[in-house]
Structure formats: structure tokens, C-alpha cells
Design an enzyme around this catalytic site. Sequence first.
Site, PDB file in Angstrom:
ATOM      1  N   ALA A  63       0.872  -1.173   0.000  1.00 49.74           N
ATOM      2  CA  ALA A  63       0.000   0.000   0.000  1.00 49.74           C
ATOM      3  C   ALA A  63       0.910   1.224   0.000  1.00 49.74           C
ATOM      4  CB  ALA A  63      -0.883  -0.030   1.236  1.00 49.74           C
ATOM      5  N   GLY A 108       0.617  -4.945   1.003  1.00 48.13           N
ATOM      6  CA  GLY A 108      -0.563  -5.032   0.143  1.00 48.13           C
ATOM      7  C   GLY A 108      -0.289  -5.749  -1.170  1.00 48.13           C
ATOM      8  N   GLU A 111      -0.615  -9.288  -0.361  1.00 46.94           N
ATOM      9  CA  GLU A 111      -2.038  -9.506  -0.065  1.00 46.94           C
ATOM     10  C   GLU A 111      -2.890  -9.556  -1.328  1.00 46.94           C
ATOM     11  OE1 GLU A 111      -1.843  -6.246   2.772  1.00 46.94           O
ATOM     12  OE2 GLU A 111      -2.735  -7.533   4.281  1.00 46.94           O
ATOM     13  N   GLU A 131       4.465  -5.046   7.627  1.00 45.35           N
ATOM     14  CA  GLU A 131       3.676  -3.997   8.296  1.00 45.35           C
ATOM     15  C   GLU A 131       4.076  -3.747   9.740  1.00 45.35           C
ATOM     16  OE1 GLU A 131       2.441  -6.258   6.263  1.00 45.35           O
ATOM     17  OE2 GLU A 131       0.993  -5.340   4.910  1.00 45.35           O
TER      18      GLU A 131
HETATM   19  N1  DAK Z   1       4.562   3.148  -0.945  1.00 45.83           N
HETATM   20  C1  DAK Z   1       4.920   4.286  -1.579  1.00 45.83           C
HETATM   21  N2  DAK Z   1       6.036   4.419  -2.321  1.00 45.83           N
HETATM   22  C2  DAK Z   1       6.833   3.345  -2.410  1.00 45.83           C
HETATM   23  C3  DAK Z   1       6.524   2.116  -1.777  1.00 45.83           C
HETATM   24  C4  DAK Z   1       5.314   2.031  -1.017  1.00 45.83           C
HETATM   25  N3  DAK Z   1       4.898   0.911  -0.416  1.00 45.83           N
HETATM   26  N4  DAK Z   1       7.522   1.235  -2.050  1.00 45.83           N
HETATM   27  C5  DAK Z   1       8.402   1.894  -2.829  1.00 45.83           C
HETATM   28  N5  DAK Z   1       7.997   3.151  -3.050  1.00 45.83           N
HETATM   29  C6  DAK Z   1       8.675   4.203  -3.838  1.00 45.83           C
HETATM   30  C7  DAK Z   1       9.867   4.748  -3.081  1.00 45.83           C
HETATM   31  O1  DAK Z   1       9.466   5.718  -2.156  1.00 45.83           O
HETATM   32  C8  DAK Z   1      10.686   5.308  -4.226  1.00 45.83           C
HETATM   33  O2  DAK Z   1      10.120   6.547  -4.608  1.00 45.83           O
HETATM   34  P1  DAK Z   1      11.074   7.830  -4.966  1.00 45.83           P
HETATM   35  O3  DAK Z   1      11.886   8.046  -3.756  1.00 45.83           O
HETATM   36  O4  DAK Z   1      11.890   7.349  -6.140  1.00 45.83           O
HETATM   37  O5  DAK Z   1      10.089   8.910  -5.277  1.00 45.83           O
HETATM   38  C9  DAK Z   1      10.440   4.337  -5.355  1.00 45.83           C
HETATM   39  O6  DAK Z   1       9.239   3.637  -4.999  1.00 45.83           O
HETATM   40  C10 DAK Z   1      11.544   3.302  -5.487  1.00 45.83           C
HETATM   41  O7  DAK Z   1      11.751   2.706  -4.231  1.00 45.83           O
HETATM   42  P2  DAK Z   1      13.195   2.542  -3.569  1.00 45.83           P
HETATM   43  O8  DAK Z   1      14.092   3.658  -3.993  1.00 45.83           O
HETATM   44  O9  DAK Z   1      12.996   2.344  -2.112  1.00 45.83           O
HETATM   45  O10 DAK Z   1      13.683   1.217  -4.272  1.00 45.83           O
HETATM   46  P3  DAK Z   1      14.683   0.109  -3.681  1.00 45.83           P
HETATM   47  O11 DAK Z   1      14.968  -0.816  -4.786  1.00 45.83           O
HETATM   48  O12 DAK Z   1      15.838   0.760  -2.975  1.00 45.83           O
HETATM   49  O13 DAK Z   1      13.829  -0.658  -2.567  1.00 45.83           O
HETATM   50  C11 DAK Z   1      11.845  -1.796  -1.729  1.00 45.83           C
HETATM   51  C12 DAK Z   1      12.700  -1.414  -2.968  1.00 45.83           C
HETATM   52  C13 DAK Z   1      10.580  -2.451  -2.203  1.00 45.83           C
HETATM   53  C14 DAK Z   1      12.643  -2.797  -0.854  1.00 45.83           C
HETATM   54  C15 DAK Z   1      11.581  -0.519  -0.904  1.00 45.83           C
HETATM   55  O14 DAK Z   1      11.014   0.469  -1.779  1.00 45.83           O
HETATM   56  C16 DAK Z   1      10.599  -0.749   0.204  1.00 45.83           C
HETATM   57  O15 DAK Z   1      10.963  -1.278   1.270  1.00 45.83           O
HETATM   58  N6  DAK Z   1       9.355  -0.311   0.009  1.00 45.83           N
HETATM   59  C17 DAK Z   1       8.329  -0.400   1.008  1.00 45.83           C
HETATM   60  C18 DAK Z   1       7.854  -1.815   1.111  1.00 45.83           C
HETATM   61  C19 DAK Z   1       6.839  -1.970   2.194  1.00 45.83           C
HETATM   62  O16 DAK Z   1       7.102  -1.731   3.377  1.00 45.83           O
HETATM   63  N7  DAK Z   1       5.636  -2.347   1.761  1.00 45.83           N
HETATM   64  C20 DAK Z   1       4.542  -2.548   2.687  1.00 45.83           C
HETATM   65  C21 DAK Z   1       3.781  -1.270   2.769  1.00 45.83           C
HETATM   66  S1  DAK Z   1       2.622  -1.360   4.077  1.00 45.83           S
HETATM   67  C22 DAK Z   1      -4.456  -1.110   6.034  1.00 45.83           C
HETATM   68  C23 DAK Z   1      -4.479  -1.236   4.690  1.00 45.83           C
HETATM   69  C24 DAK Z   1      -3.384  -1.687   4.026  1.00 45.83           C
HETATM   70  C25 DAK Z   1      -2.236  -1.982   4.664  1.00 45.83           C
HETATM   71  C26 DAK Z   1      -2.209  -1.846   6.004  1.00 45.83           C
HETATM   72  C27 DAK Z   1      -3.300  -1.423   6.701  1.00 45.83           C
HETATM   73  N8  DAK Z   1      -5.594  -0.625   6.711  1.00 45.83           N
HETATM   74  C28 DAK Z   1      -5.979   0.707   6.459  1.00 45.83           C
HETATM   75  C29 DAK Z   1      -6.319  -1.429   7.639  1.00 45.83           C
HETATM   76  C30 DAK Z   1      -1.085  -2.381   3.930  1.00 45.83           C
HETATM   77  C31 DAK Z   1       0.098  -1.928   4.282  1.00 45.83           C
HETATM   78  C32 DAK Z   1       1.263  -2.054   3.417  1.00 45.83           C
HETATM   79  O17 DAK Z   1       1.244  -2.564   2.346  1.00 45.83           O
END
Ligand code: DAK
Length: 263
Positions: A63, A108, A111, A131
Site C-alpha cells: 500500500a 498489500g 495480499e 507492516e
Molecule cells: N509506498 C509508496 N512508495 C513506495 C513504496 C510504497 N509501499 N515502495 C516503494 N515506493 C517508492 C519509493 O518511495 C521510491 O520513490 P522515490 O523516492 O523514487 O520517489 C520508489 O518507490 C523506489 O523505491 P526505492 O528507492 O525504495 O527502491 P529500492 O529498490 O531501494 O527498494 C523496496 C525497494 C521495495 C525494498 C523498498 O522500496 C521498500 O521497502 N518499500 C516499502 C515496502 C513496504 O514496506 N511495503 C509494505 C507497505 S505497508 C491497512 C491497509 C493496508 C495496509 C495496512 C493497513 N488498513 C488501512 C487497515 C497495507 C500496508 C502495506 O502494504
Amino acid sequence: MEFITYEVEGAVGVITINRPKALNALNSQVLEEIDKTLDSVDLETVRCLILTGAGDKSFVAGADIGEMSTLTKAEGEAFGKKGNDVFRKLETFPIPVIAAINGFALGGGCEISMSCDIRICSENAVFGQPEVGLGITPGFGGTQRLPRIIGVGKAKEMIYGGRNIKADEAYRIGLVNNVYPLEELMPAAKKLASTIAANAPIAVRACKKAINEGLDVDMDAAIVVEEKLFGSCFETEDQKAGMGNFLEKDKEKKLKVVPFQNK
Ligand code: DAK
């Protein structure tokens, strides 16, 4: 549509989440557009869907953390509901959906892949529910679907630990059905989708419904679900032609009328 492309090839529809600058992260607009795309699928002609991400690095990196970071409790709940509604629509979509996971499938992203019927991935795929590291729980069904797919112990380890796993481990624990070199992923997804699409459509839909609805109830009720769906196949053209062709031993006709290529 800004972030979704939808292409139809024969009886197979390909939905691509196309926001590569953010590694295809799911913001409200992406969720909205997936929802609208599903509504637009022509179920008269399309018999199987593929869901994938644009680029060669990420399926869906979760997400959108930027969008979520400023949400109030009420907005967080609304965002969670939007995601859950779209994911549930995918899960209960009348035709099968294959997730072709071409890289990161985090939060997400993992998911949404679990809302699909079948997951296959590329060798560079990475799965995880990170998360807890962000101070939240998985919010798009991760706590519910992951244990159902890979078992409670493994799911708890992944979710509590926020540990990412690579494609080979995802394959070993049954999160994905197969792993392919990246360039072979979409051809493999299309081949699988075409095989499914070539089978009797009413029967394939009934199988999806029977499996999904049966898993939600106890075995006595599940068998009743199956009986009803089994019965619903009779008197259909597919059933008459499929069985008729078999009994006639007419190979040509069998392929022409009901192309049961896998049977
Ligand atoms: N959201 C927004 N932007 C993201 C992103 C994300 N999840 N993942 C990557 N990006 C963006 C980065 O900010 C970056 O943007 P710029 O800085 O270039 O503008 C671009 O994508 C490239 O990312 P990186 O520079 O970080 O690329 P790397 O190869 O170095 O790293 C990575 C790739 C996938 C390991 C890293 O980007 C990363 O750790 N991303 C976050 C992964 C993550 O934590 N995903 C889970 C998100 S939490 C709920 C509803 C839904 C959810 C929870 C609750 N309720 C409301 C009940 C779900 C939650 C989630 O999914």
C-alpha cells in the site's frame, strides 16, 4: 485510467498495475481503477484474468506508505475497506485470476496476490508482510489469507517477524505454484490462462465457487455447496457437448465444440 492497463488477448484479459515510479504501490486511485477495470471485464468473452505489475522490478511494493502516513483512524479504516472490497471482488470474481508476480510483492502486494486464485512468480520476486515494522497490522487480508495458504505457523513467523522471503522459499512453502526466469513469466501465465480458458467456462466458474465457498464452511456444508454446483452444470451446452463428444469418440468434434485440451 492513469495507473491500470487492461488488454485482452483472445479469452484472456491482462490487468497491469502501471505505477513503476512507486514500484506499483497501491494508492486509493490505483485501487479505484482496479475496481473499475474488474467491472469492465466482458465476462461473455473473457474466461481468465492475469494480474501483473509494470516493469521488471516490482509486482506491487505494498500500500502507498506516503498516502497512508497522514491518515486519521477513520480514514485508515476507509482505506482498509476500499482495499478489502477490491481484493474480495478479485477473490470472488466469477472467472479465475492468475497473479504473475514479477518482483516485489510486499504488504498489500503480497495480499493482492493472495486474493488471486493462482500465484506464479519470477526468480527475482520477494514476498513479505513488513507492516509490523511500520507500526500497523497487515490491513488488506494478510492475517487471514496467508495462514490459509501457507499454514498458521509459517504465516505467524512471516507476519510477526516482518521477514521477507525470496521466490525459492515462496515456492517451497506453497505461496506460489511455480517460479520462472523473469522473461518467461508472462508467457507461462498466458499459457496457463489459455489452458483454463479452453475448458468449459460454466464448469470452471463452478469449480472456483465450490472451492472458495466450501473452504469457508465445515465439510458437511461444503459437500452441499459442491452438490449444488455440480448439479448446476447439467443441461448446459458445455455438459451436453462435452459428454456427447466423449461418447461419440469424435476427437475432431471434441476439440471443435468443447476444447477440453487438458483432458
Ligand atoms: N509506498 C509508496 N512508495 C513506495 C513504496 C510504497 N509501499 N515502495 C516503494 N515506493 C517508492 C519509493 O518511495 C521510491 O520513490 P522515490 O523516492 O523514487 O520517489 C520508489 O518507490 C523506489 O523505491 P526505492 O528507492 O525504495 O527502491 P529500492 O529498490 O531501494 O527498494 C523496496 C525497494 C521495495 C525494498 C523498498 O522500496 C521498500 O521497502 N518499500 C516499502 C515496502 C513496504 O514496506 N511495503 C509494505 C507497505 S505497508 C491497512 C491497509 C493496508 C495496509 C495496512 C493497513 N488498513 C488501512 C487497515 C497495507 C500496508 C502495506 O502494504
